[in-house]
Design a protein around this motif. Sequence first.
Motif, short mmCIF file in Angstrom:
data_model
loop_
_atom_site.label_atom_id
_atom_site.label_comp_id
_atom_site.label_asym_id
_atom_site.label_seq_id
_atom_site.Cartn_x
_atom_site.Cartn_y
_atom_site.Cartn_z
N PHE A 1 49.11 -41.87 -97.43
CA PHE A 1 50.57 -42.08 -97.46
C PHE A 1 51.31 -40.75 -97.64
CE2 PHE A 1 54.15 -42.42 -100.50
CZ PHE A 1 55.08 -43.03 -99.66
N SER B 1 53.52 -39.10 -94.61
CA SER B 1 54.97 -39.18 -94.84
C SER B 1 55.57 -37.78 -94.94
CB SER B 1 55.28 -40.00 -96.10
OG SER B 1 54.72 -39.41 -97.24
N SER C 1 58.05 -35.87 -92.32
CA SER C 1 59.30 -35.27 -92.82
C SER C 1 59.53 -33.90 -92.20
CB SER C 1 59.26 -35.15 -94.34
OG SER C 1 59.26 -36.41 -94.95
N TRP D 1 63.15 -37.44 -95.88
CA TRP D 1 62.01 -37.81 -96.74
C TRP D 1 61.88 -39.33 -96.90
CZ3 TRP D 1 64.16 -33.05 -99.14
CH2 TRP D 1 63.28 -31.97 -99.03
N LEU D 2 63.01 -40.03 -96.93
CA LEU D 2 62.98 -41.47 -97.21
C LEU D 2 62.48 -42.29 -96.02
CD1 LEU D 2 63.65 -43.56 -99.39
CD2 LEU D 2 65.97 -43.72 -98.42
N LEU D 3 62.95 -41.98 -94.81
CA LEU D 3 62.57 -42.77 -93.64
C LEU D 3 61.07 -42.74 -93.37
CD1 LEU D 3 63.38 -44.48 -91.17
CD2 LEU D 3 63.81 -42.34 -89.93
N ALA E 1 58.67 -42.06 -95.46
CA ALA E 1 57.99 -42.69 -96.60
C ALA E 1 58.00 -44.21 -96.47
CB ALA E 1 58.65 -42.27 -97.91
N CYS E 2 59.13 -44.77 -96.07
CA CYS E 2 59.23 -46.23 -95.91
C CYS E 2 58.34 -46.74 -94.78
CB CYS E 2 60.69 -46.63 -95.65
SG CYS E 2 61.79 -46.38 -97.06
N LEU E 3 58.32 -46.02 -93.66
CA LEU E 3 57.52 -46.45 -92.51
C LEU E 3 56.03 -46.33 -92.80
CD1 LEU E 3 59.61 -44.86 -89.62
CD2 LEU E 3 59.45 -47.29 -90.20
N LEU F 1 54.65 -46.33 -95.71
CA LEU F 1 54.32 -47.28 -96.77
C LEU F 1 53.95 -48.64 -96.19
CD1 LEU F 1 54.14 -47.90 -99.80
CD2 LEU F 1 56.57 -48.50 -99.74
N VAL F 2 54.66 -49.05 -95.14
CA VAL F 2 54.33 -50.33 -94.49
C VAL F 2 52.91 -50.29 -93.93
CG1 VAL F 2 54.93 -51.91 -92.60
CG2 VAL F 2 56.75 -50.83 -93.95
N THR G 1 56.05 -46.49 -85.47
CA THR G 1 56.27 -45.45 -86.48
C THR G 1 56.09 -44.06 -85.89
OG1 THR G 1 55.55 -46.92 -88.26
CG2 THR G 1 55.48 -44.56 -88.71
#
Length: 308
Positions: free
Chosen positions: A100, A104, A108, A147-149, A151-153, A155-156, A198
């Motif tokens: 992860f 991620s 980024s 960083w957020l986008l 990480a969310c993808l 994470l799935v 992704t």
Amino acid sequence: MDHEYNLSYITLTGHVEVEKYRYVYFLIMLITYILIICCNSTIVCLIFLHKNLHEPMYMFIAALLWNSILFSTTIYPKLLIDFLSEIQVITYSACLFQFFLFYSLGASEFLLLAAMSYDRYASICKPLQYTTIMTQTTVTVVLVLSWLLPACLILVLVILSADMKLCEFTLKGIFCNNSVYQLTCVNSKVRSIFGAVTFSNIVVFPILFIIFTYSKIFIISFQSGSEVRKKAAQTCLPHLLVLVSFTCLCIFDVSIARLESELPKLARLIMTLQVVSYHPLFNPIIYGLKMTEISKHLKRLFCPSRMG
């Protein structure tokens, strides 16, 4: 469902003669890790300490170099421990966590490079509107999303992999990359489809966007005077070098997983070490040497007598 298999240990078999050369490996990688942290953090600190570097372009550079430190920290501490251990193992849950962080933060980098390309496009192609386009709020939102986008993808993808039964417990590598998919008993179509989506969102589209913006920059530069061309060369060339470098290393990473049965073990190890060593050191060198303002501050820091 029984989650006991998620507590199983995965053996990392990518090391070459680690029993014989463990201290050599450890020393080389420790020095590399220290250099990565020192080189990247030095430029990050310079950018935050000097007000003339508090511009969007330099803030994105600082974010990119900070990302390199985080990226390296997902790999090196475990790698250094493994070099000194009798057996190189990791739990499946810890392996997914490393997967992860690795992907991620890697994604980024592409988004940050895309943001930097848009900043250069706005600066060179729309100079009169630059201050209204690249506001402090815009920069902050872009950095957070970078960083957020991913990480969310990612994470799935990790969640989709977490409950899958394992049939293999050996990984032909020195850390958990996309080879982790080969541990599960069956391939998930949902995971494969979402993985492709992704990959498109965090790698393909950013690269296409970078190509588009730099194409516009080059067209405007050649139509303009020598001053504009000089500015474009000074600020865009380092970004392009970093993009090419990181893209090549990502191709390496994919190749390692796809060709692992065909590649000699030593070749896999060398390619993997390049992925985690070469690029995090390459970034600060490029920006330190090629970005004029950063280079000036570095010279003042390390050679104060000459600047005086």
